[in-house]
Design a protein around this motif. Structure first.
Motif, PDB file in Angstrom:
ATOM      1  N   MET A 234     -11.218   0.333  -1.731  1.00  0.00           N
ATOM      2  CA  MET A 234     -10.457   1.296  -2.526  1.00  0.00           C
ATOM      3  C   MET A 234     -11.344   2.441  -3.026  1.00  0.00           C
ATOM      4  N   LYS A 235     -12.601   2.446  -2.576  1.00  0.00           N
ATOM      5  CA  LYS A 235     -13.521   3.488  -3.055  1.00  0.00           C
ATOM      6  C   LYS A 235     -13.061   4.884  -2.651  1.00  0.00           C
ATOM      7  N   ASN A 236     -12.448   5.007  -1.469  1.00  0.00           N
ATOM      8  CA  ASN A 236     -11.957   6.322  -1.048  1.00  0.00           C
ATOM      9  C   ASN A 236     -10.790   6.784  -1.905  1.00  0.00           C
ATOM     10  N   THR A 237      -9.908   5.850  -2.232  1.00  0.00           N
ATOM     11  CA  THR A 237      -8.769   6.171  -3.091  1.00  0.00           C
ATOM     12  C   THR A 237      -9.253   6.618  -4.465  1.00  0.00           C
ATOM     13  N   VAL A 238     -10.217   5.899  -5.024  1.00  0.00           N
ATOM     14  CA  VAL A 238     -10.773   6.270  -6.330  1.00  0.00           C
ATOM     15  C   VAL A 238     -11.410   7.649  -6.261  1.00  0.00           C
ATOM     16  N   LYS A 239     -12.166   7.921  -5.197  1.00  0.00           N
ATOM     17  CA  LYS A 239     -12.821   9.228  -5.052  1.00  0.00           C
ATOM     18  C   LYS A 239     -11.795  10.359  -5.028  1.00  0.00           C
ATOM     19  N   VAL A 240     -10.736  10.187  -4.245  1.00  0.00           N
ATOM     20  CA  VAL A 240      -9.702  11.218  -4.141  1.00  0.00           C
ATOM     21  C   VAL A 240      -8.983  11.403  -5.473  1.00  0.00           C
ATOM     22  N   VAL A 241      -8.608  10.287  -6.110  1.00  0.00           N
ATOM     23  CA  VAL A 241      -7.887  10.357  -7.389  1.00  0.00           C
ATOM     24  C   VAL A 241      -8.734  11.068  -8.434  1.00  0.00           C
ATOM     25  N   LEU A 242     -10.007  10.712  -8.540  1.00  0.00           N
ATOM     26  CA  LEU A 242     -10.878  11.348  -9.538  1.00  0.00           C
ATOM     27  C   LEU A 242     -11.075  12.825  -9.238  1.00  0.00           C
ATOM     28  N   TRP A 243     -11.241  13.182  -7.965  1.00  0.00           N
ATOM     29  CA  TRP A 243     -11.421  14.587  -7.611  1.00  0.00           C
ATOM     30  C   TRP A 243     -10.168  15.394  -7.957  1.00  0.00           C
ATOM     31  N   LEU A 244      -9.000  14.861  -7.607  1.00  0.00           N
ATOM     32  CA  LEU A 244      -7.754  15.566  -7.923  1.00  0.00           C
ATOM     33  C   LEU A 244      -7.528  15.671  -9.429  1.00  0.00           C
TER      34      LEU A 244
ATOM     35  N   SER B  29     -16.506  16.929   0.991  1.00  0.00           N
ATOM     36  CA  SER B  29     -16.830  15.497   0.938  1.00  0.00           C
ATOM     37  C   SER B  29     -15.608  14.644   0.607  1.00  0.00           C
ATOM     38  N   VAL B  30     -14.552  15.254   0.096  1.00  0.00           N
ATOM     39  CA  VAL B  30     -13.341  14.522  -0.268  1.00  0.00           C
ATOM     40  C   VAL B  30     -12.417  14.339   0.939  1.00  0.00           C
ATOM     41  N   VAL B  31     -12.425  15.279   1.869  1.00  0.00           N
ATOM     42  CA  VAL B  31     -11.507  15.205   3.013  1.00  0.00           C
ATOM     43  C   VAL B  31     -11.674  13.904   3.806  1.00  0.00           C
ATOM     44  N   PRO B  32     -12.901  13.460   4.125  1.00  0.00           N
ATOM     45  CA  PRO B  32     -13.013  12.174   4.823  1.00  0.00           C
ATOM     46  C   PRO B  32     -12.438  11.014   4.005  1.00  0.00           C
ATOM     47  N   ALA B  33     -12.644  11.025   2.712  1.00  0.00           N
ATOM     48  CA  ALA B  33     -12.089   9.977   1.846  1.00  0.00           C
ATOM     49  C   ALA B  33     -10.568  10.054   1.840  1.00  0.00           C
ATOM     50  N   LEU B  34     -10.053  11.272   1.881  1.00  0.00           N
ATOM     51  CA  LEU B  34      -8.608  11.482   1.897  1.00  0.00           C
ATOM     52  C   LEU B  34      -7.993  10.851   3.147  1.00  0.00           C
ATOM     53  N   SER B  35      -8.651  11.040   4.278  1.00  0.00           N
ATOM     54  CA  SER B  35      -8.112  10.479   5.521  1.00  0.00           C
ATOM     55  C   SER B  35      -8.186   8.955   5.543  1.00  0.00           C
ATOM     56  N   LYS B  36      -9.111   8.356   4.795  1.00  0.00           N
ATOM     57  CA  LYS B  36      -9.240   6.894   4.737  1.00  0.00           C
ATOM     58  C   LYS B  36      -8.363   6.277   3.650  1.00  0.00           C
TER      59      LYS B  36
END
Length: 105
Positions: free
Chosen positions: A1-11, A44-51
């Motif tokens: 869930m690290k990618n989800t957390v990264k995207v949520v925090l960035w947004l 750096s967020v786009v790859p996390a977004l796709s995952k």
């Protein structure tokens, strides 16, 4: 869930910067710099977004709780506010994924 957390925090951070910039209807240099710093992180967020989609598709209730706890802790908000942020960020993130895929076609 690290990618989800990264995207949520960035947004969440981007939304906060936008809110601050739009409050008085004027863009100050500090606000512009804060926004540009956040936008530079997009690469750096786009790859996390796709995952993120794959993570969410397979997420258990425990995974969802881990995201809420992480967001609550990092943003220093209560669990209800974290849940609101996570739901809105995931919806926005999924819309971004769809938009990126539409542009690629």
């Amino acid at each position: 869930m690290k990618n989800t957390v990264k995207v949520v925090l960035w947004l969440a951070e981007l939304s906060n910067e936008l809110k601050n910039s739009l409050e008085d209807g004027k863009m100050k240099w500090g606000e512009i710099l804060a926004l540009s710093d956040n936008l530079f992180e997009l690469k750096s967020v786009v790859p996390a977004l796709s995952k993120m989609y794959g993570e969410l598709k397979d997420a258990t209730n425990e995974d969802q709780q881990l995201v809420l706890v992480e967001v609550s802790k990092k943003l220093d908000v209560d669990n209800d506010k974290a849940e609101e942020i996570v739901i809105n960020a995931i919806n926005l993130g999924m819309s971004l994924i769809k938009m990126i895929e539409a542009v690629k076609k």
